[in-house]
Write an enzyme that holds these catalytic residues in place. Structure first.
Site, PDB file in Angstrom:
ATOM      1  N   ASP A 172       0.850  -1.213   0.000  1.00 53.85           N
ATOM      2  CA  ASP A 172       0.000   0.000   0.000  1.00 53.85           C
ATOM      3  C   ASP A 172       0.874   1.248   0.000  1.00 53.85           C
ATOM      4  O   ASP A 172       0.559   2.233   0.664  1.00 53.85           O
ATOM      5  CB  ASP A 172      -0.904   0.035   1.242  1.00 53.85           C
ATOM      6  CG  ASP A 172      -1.582  -1.284   1.521  1.00 53.85           C
ATOM      7  OD1 ASP A 172      -1.677  -1.683   2.697  1.00 53.85           O
ATOM      8  OD2 ASP A 172      -2.011  -1.933   0.549  1.00 53.85           O
ATOM      9  N   GLU A 192     -10.807   0.028  -3.647  1.00 50.30           N
ATOM     10  CA  GLU A 192     -10.028   0.640  -2.541  1.00 50.30           C
ATOM     11  C   GLU A 192      -8.720   1.189  -3.097  1.00 50.30           C
ATOM     12  O   GLU A 192      -8.436   1.077  -4.282  1.00 50.30           O
ATOM     13  CB  GLU A 192      -9.731  -0.425  -1.490  1.00 50.30           C
ATOM     14  CG  GLU A 192      -8.853  -1.536  -2.010  1.00 50.30           C
ATOM     15  CD  GLU A 192      -8.583  -2.637  -0.986  1.00 50.30           C
ATOM     16  OE1 GLU A 192      -9.333  -2.756   0.001  1.00 50.30           O
ATOM     17  OE2 GLU A 192      -7.594  -3.372  -1.179  1.00 50.30           O
TER      18      GLU A 192
END
Ligand code: AHR
Length: 473
Positions: free
Chosen positions: A48, A227
């Site tokens: 991420d 997301e």
């Protein structure tokens, strides 16, 4: 003409000795495999990942750690330097309560003169649902995020008390927005994407717009997920990438596009690409590429930052497989101004596209098993310069790991698998000769003046410099 295939081991070693000196000079002048070139993966076990180049000229990098227990930050003057940069722990999850469990997907932003770190957090059990994930922000008390003291600013308030994660912020036409992923009551998905202007870093200035709900087959594999969104404003549009499906090899990037003069809070102004724009690659052994961010390299060229594993099969829950590594690669643009992310380029030095000087839109590329000069899918034009003995390099098409551009001894080039012999090395080792910024020529080691040359749509190895200059991008 010396036939380089007749080189003995002794001759080859002698030639590479000469090559080392030539290559060192060449590297000082040109580009190619020069010290300080980023290598993929840039950082192991960091997922991420957000990398951005701040106005202070430094790169800042934060990411999820496998333990999901802390917020970390690195700083470096170069992209490659992030690999070895000191990693500072800014904050650790609490001993109990709603921020004592998972800590996910931090992002560092400069908002109204303060450093703000967004992140998602959940409780640590004890009867609590550890996936009761909500979004919070920290604020730094000083100008240096690496040395300042960080405190909890508070929880992000949205219309629903539900699973909230992966917040990012950007300014568009003078308005600061928050873009995040959240589960909305009444919609049967794990998360959708929402956008809203901000009043403060953790309060919205207007009701959020729901930009996308995962419904396409490639968005709902394992989990119904949208997301990890982020925005790249280029060529009169906002390109919003997001990640979809479960975090195993099915994880991939989708793309929403909006004209930059449209009302970005109007969901109908965003067009979703029907297919994913960045997916796993067996050819380059990168799986589950996603949760990306964007930055620029030291020359100001756009770079895609993402995580991915270099193996496909995962035992157990992918969320607890720690080997999502931080990776980067150059972004290229199509004639219509849309970004072409190609495929994940795989472990090793970043590949280049090599355009014969004076031939725009044509590149050294692999067509089947042949090297030609032309245009085609981005991946077919991405060639890795693999470092060899004595500062030499070899050319490896990214989809053909272990195979190299070789001289066939008669002026032609072929693709052949590296057999580790001196003869192979003699046929596939070149010295890069810098010819100014992003421009190089390549002399076959020990050949006494044979160069890689573009001749129309053909590629050859011949004496002299005609067609021997290539522009790297
Ligand atoms: O890596 C932890 C979480 O997993 C991230 O917040 C999300 O993007 C991914 O699904």
């Amino acid at each position: 003409m010396n036939d380089p295939t007749s080189l003995t081991r002794r001759t080859f070693i002698a030639a590479t000795g000469v090559a080392a000196a030539t290559a060192a000079t060449a590297q000082r002048r040109g580009r190619g495999v020069t010290p300080g070139q980023p290598l993929n993966p840039v950082v192991r076990r960091r997922a991420d990942t957000q990398i951005f180049r701040h106005t202070d000229g430094n790169y800042y990098m934060t990411a999820s750690v496998p333990e999901y227990d802390r917020l970390v930050l690195r700083r470096s003057r170069t992209l490659a330097g992030l690999a070895t940069a000191r990693e500072t722990v800014l904050w650790r999850h609490l001993a109990s309560g709603p921020l004592s469990g998972f800590i996910w997907a931090p992002e560092l932003h400069r908002i109204d003169g303060r450093w703000i770190m967004y992140f998602a957090a959940g409780p640590s059990g004890g009867g609590e649902d550890v996936f009761r994930i909500r979004t919070y922000a920290l604020v730094c008390d000083g100008p240096d995020p690496m040395t300042g003291r960080w405190r909890l600013l508070g929880q992000l308030t949205t219309p629903w008390d539900s699973f909230t994660l992966d917040s990012t912020s950007f300014v568009h036409r003078g308005v600061r927005y928050l873009l995040w992923a959240q589960k909305e009551p009444g919609i049967d998905t794990n998360s959708n994407l929402y956008l809203a202007p901000l009043k403060t870093p953790i309060t919205l200035a207007a009701a959020p717009a729901r930009l996308t709900v995962p419904t396409l087959d490639w968005e709902i594999r394992g989990f119904k997920v949208a997301e990890g969104a982020t925005v790249l404003p280029r060529n009169g549009r906002l390109f919003m990438t997001y990640s979809a499906s479960a975090t195993d090899d099915r994880y991939c990037l989708g793309l929403l596009t909006c004209a930059d003069d449209a009302d970005i809070m109007q969901p109908s102004n965003w067009t979703k690409s029907p297919k994913p724009v960045f997916v796993s690659s067996d050819a380059t052994s990168v799986y589950g590429p996603g949760h990306n961010s964007f930055t620029v390299d030291e020359q100001g060229r756009d770079v895609l930052v993402y995580h991915g594993r270099d193996y496909k099969a995962i035992k157990g829950d992918p969320l607890f497989d720690p080997n999502r590594d931080t990776r980067i690669q150059r972004i290229y643009y199509r004639a219509d101004g849309t970004p072409d992310f190609g495929i994940p380029v795989g472990n090793g030095p970043l590949p280049y596209r090599m355009a014969p000087a004076g031939r725009s839109g044509a590149f050294l590329r692999l067509q089947g098993d042949r090297f030609v000069i032309g245009s085609g899918p981005l991946a077919s034009t991405q060639i890795r310069q693999v470092p060899g003995k004595g500062g030499t390099i070899a050319f490896e098409p990214i989809e053909r790991r272990g195979q190299r551009l070789c001289h066939d001894g008669a002026g032609r080039v072929v693709l052949a698998r590296d057999d580790g012999t001196p003869g192979f090395a003699a046929r596939s080792s070149f010295v890069a000769i810098g010819q100014g910024r992003d421009r190089q020529a390549y002399r076959l080691v020990g050949s006494g003046g044979l160069h890689l040359q573009a001749a129309g749509d053909e590629v050859r190895i011949a004496r002299g410099m005609q067609g021997a200059s290539f522009l790297l991008s």
